[in-house]
Design a protein around this motif. Sequence first.
Motif, short mmCIF file in Angstrom:
data_model
loop_
_atom_site.label_atom_id
_atom_site.label_comp_id
_atom_site.label_asym_id
_atom_site.label_seq_id
_atom_site.Cartn_x
_atom_site.Cartn_y
_atom_site.Cartn_z
N ALA A 1 -0.74 -10.97 -7.93
CA ALA A 1 -1.23 -12.15 -8.65
C ALA A 1 -0.60 -13.42 -8.07
CB ALA A 1 -0.91 -12.03 -10.14
N GLU A 2 0.69 -13.39 -7.80
CA GLU A 2 1.36 -14.56 -7.22
C GLU A 2 0.83 -14.85 -5.82
OE1 GLU A 2 3.45 -17.91 -6.85
OE2 GLU A 2 3.20 -16.74 -8.70
N ARG A 3 0.58 -13.79 -5.04
CA ARG A 3 0.05 -13.98 -3.70
C ARG A 3 -1.31 -14.67 -3.76
NH1 ARG A 3 -2.66 -12.65 0.74
NH2 ARG A 3 -1.52 -12.11 2.64
N PHE A 4 -2.16 -14.22 -4.69
CA PHE A 4 -3.49 -14.83 -4.80
C PHE A 4 -3.41 -16.27 -5.32
CE2 PHE A 4 -5.24 -10.66 -3.96
CZ PHE A 4 -6.35 -10.99 -3.19
N LYS A 5 -2.44 -16.59 -6.14
CA LYS A 5 -2.26 -17.99 -6.55
C LYS A 5 -1.97 -18.85 -5.33
CE LYS A 5 -0.55 -16.85 -11.14
NZ LYS A 5 0.66 -16.63 -11.94
N GLN A 6 -1.13 -18.35 -4.44
CA GLN A 6 -0.80 -19.09 -3.22
C GLN A 6 -2.02 -19.22 -2.30
OE1 GLN A 6 2.06 -20.73 -2.64
NE2 GLN A 6 2.66 -20.09 -4.69
N THR B 1 6.64 -0.06 9.30
CA THR B 1 7.44 0.88 10.09
C THR B 1 8.89 0.85 9.63
OG1 THR B 1 5.95 0.64 11.96
CG2 THR B 1 8.14 1.50 12.43
N GLU B 2 9.41 -0.35 9.45
CA GLU B 2 10.80 -0.52 8.98
C GLU B 2 11.00 0.10 7.61
OE1 GLU B 2 13.15 -4.38 7.44
OE2 GLU B 2 12.40 -4.53 9.50
N ALA B 3 9.99 0.00 6.75
CA ALA B 3 10.09 0.51 5.37
C ALA B 3 9.73 1.99 5.26
CB ALA B 3 9.18 -0.31 4.46
N ASP B 4 9.40 2.61 6.38
CA ASP B 4 8.99 4.01 6.40
C ASP B 4 7.71 4.23 5.60
OD1 ASP B 4 9.25 6.63 7.32
OD2 ASP B 4 10.41 7.27 5.57
N LEU B 5 6.77 3.28 5.77
CA LEU B 5 5.45 3.37 5.15
C LEU B 5 4.44 3.54 6.29
CD1 LEU B 5 3.58 2.97 2.62
CD2 LEU B 5 3.52 0.55 3.24
N ASP B 6 3.45 4.35 6.07
CA ASP B 6 2.41 4.56 7.07
C ASP B 6 1.78 3.21 7.44
OD1 ASP B 6 0.18 5.24 8.58
OD2 ASP B 6 -0.71 6.53 7.06
N PRO B 7 1.92 2.76 8.69
CA PRO B 7 1.35 1.46 9.09
C PRO B 7 -0.17 1.39 8.89
CG PRO B 7 2.92 2.20 10.74
CD PRO B 7 2.71 3.35 9.78
N ASP B 8 -0.87 2.52 9.03
CA ASP B 8 -2.32 2.50 8.80
C ASP B 8 -2.64 2.20 7.34
OD1 ASP B 8 -2.96 3.00 11.47
OD2 ASP B 8 -3.00 5.17 11.17
N LEU B 9 -1.86 2.74 6.43
CA LEU B 9 -2.05 2.44 5.01
C LEU B 9 -1.80 0.95 4.76
CD1 LEU B 9 -2.47 3.18 2.01
CD2 LEU B 9 -0.04 3.76 1.94
N ALA B 10 -0.73 0.43 5.32
CA ALA B 10 -0.41 -0.99 5.16
C ALA B 10 -1.53 -1.86 5.73
CB ALA B 10 0.92 -1.30 5.83
N LYS B 11 -2.07 -1.46 6.88
CA LYS B 11 -3.16 -2.22 7.51
C LYS B 11 -4.40 -2.22 6.61
CE LYS B 11 -6.03 -2.58 11.60
NZ LYS B 11 -6.39 -2.03 12.89
N LYS B 12 -4.75 -1.06 6.05
CA LYS B 12 -5.91 -0.98 5.16
C LYS B 12 -5.71 -1.89 3.95
CE LYS B 12 -7.10 3.77 6.32
NZ LYS B 12 -7.07 5.16 5.84
N PHE B 13 -4.51 -1.88 3.41
CA PHE B 13 -4.19 -2.70 2.24
C PHE B 13 -4.32 -4.19 2.57
CE2 PHE B 13 -0.92 -4.68 -0.57
CZ PHE B 13 -1.54 -4.43 -1.77
N LEU B 14 -3.72 -4.61 3.69
CA LEU B 14 -3.78 -6.03 4.07
C LEU B 14 -5.20 -6.44 4.44
CD1 LEU B 14 -2.17 -8.63 4.34
CD2 LEU B 14 -1.77 -8.04 6.74
N THR B 15 -5.94 -5.55 5.08
CA THR B 15 -7.33 -5.86 5.44
C THR B 15 -8.14 -6.15 4.18
OG1 THR B 15 -7.20 -4.54 7.46
CG2 THR B 15 -9.40 -4.95 6.57
N PHE B 16 -7.94 -5.33 3.15
CA PHE B 16 -8.64 -5.56 1.89
C PHE B 16 -8.24 -6.90 1.28
CE2 PHE B 16 -8.47 -5.36 -2.77
CZ PHE B 16 -9.83 -5.29 -3.04
N ILE B 17 -6.95 -7.18 1.24
CA ILE B 17 -6.47 -8.43 0.67
C ILE B 17 -7.03 -9.63 1.43
CG2 ILE B 17 -4.42 -9.88 0.31
CD1 ILE B 17 -2.92 -7.30 -0.42
N ILE B 18 -6.98 -9.57 2.75
CA ILE B 18 -7.48 -10.69 3.56
C ILE B 18 -8.97 -10.90 3.31
CG2 ILE B 18 -7.99 -11.41 5.94
CD1 ILE B 18 -5.23 -10.26 6.73
N SER B 19 -9.73 -9.82 3.21
CA SER B 19 -11.17 -9.97 2.97
C SER B 19 -11.42 -10.64 1.62
CB SER B 19 -11.90 -8.63 3.07
OG SER B 19 -11.56 -7.78 2.00
#
Length: 97
Positions: free
Chosen positions: A30-35, A68-86
């Motif tokens: 929610a805060e990200r979308f306000k920005q 990668t630093e957080a030990d999270l699948d980068p592909d999952l992170a990419k899918k998440f950010l792609t959705f947010i950016i869209s």
Amino acid sequence: MHTATDATELLKDHRDAIDRLDAILVYTLAERFKQTQAVGRLKAEHGLPPSDPDREARQMARLHALATEADLDPDLAKKFLTFIISEVIRHHEKLQK
């Protein structure tokens, strides 16, 4: 070895932690979308395009490194950010109209 009662209590603890993390995610999103709404209004006021492919590429690279630093699948992170950016671009396009 855990008993069924122990397992039930451990499951509850994990689920409580997940619920707290879900709340953090929702409030952070929610805060990200306000920005990004503020950015969209600024872009609309100054005739700037709703999307910035160069920034998006930098953000994807940055997110890949963070994941990668957080030990999270980068592909999952990419899918998440792609959705947010869209969604952000969709909001910015609405503000341009």
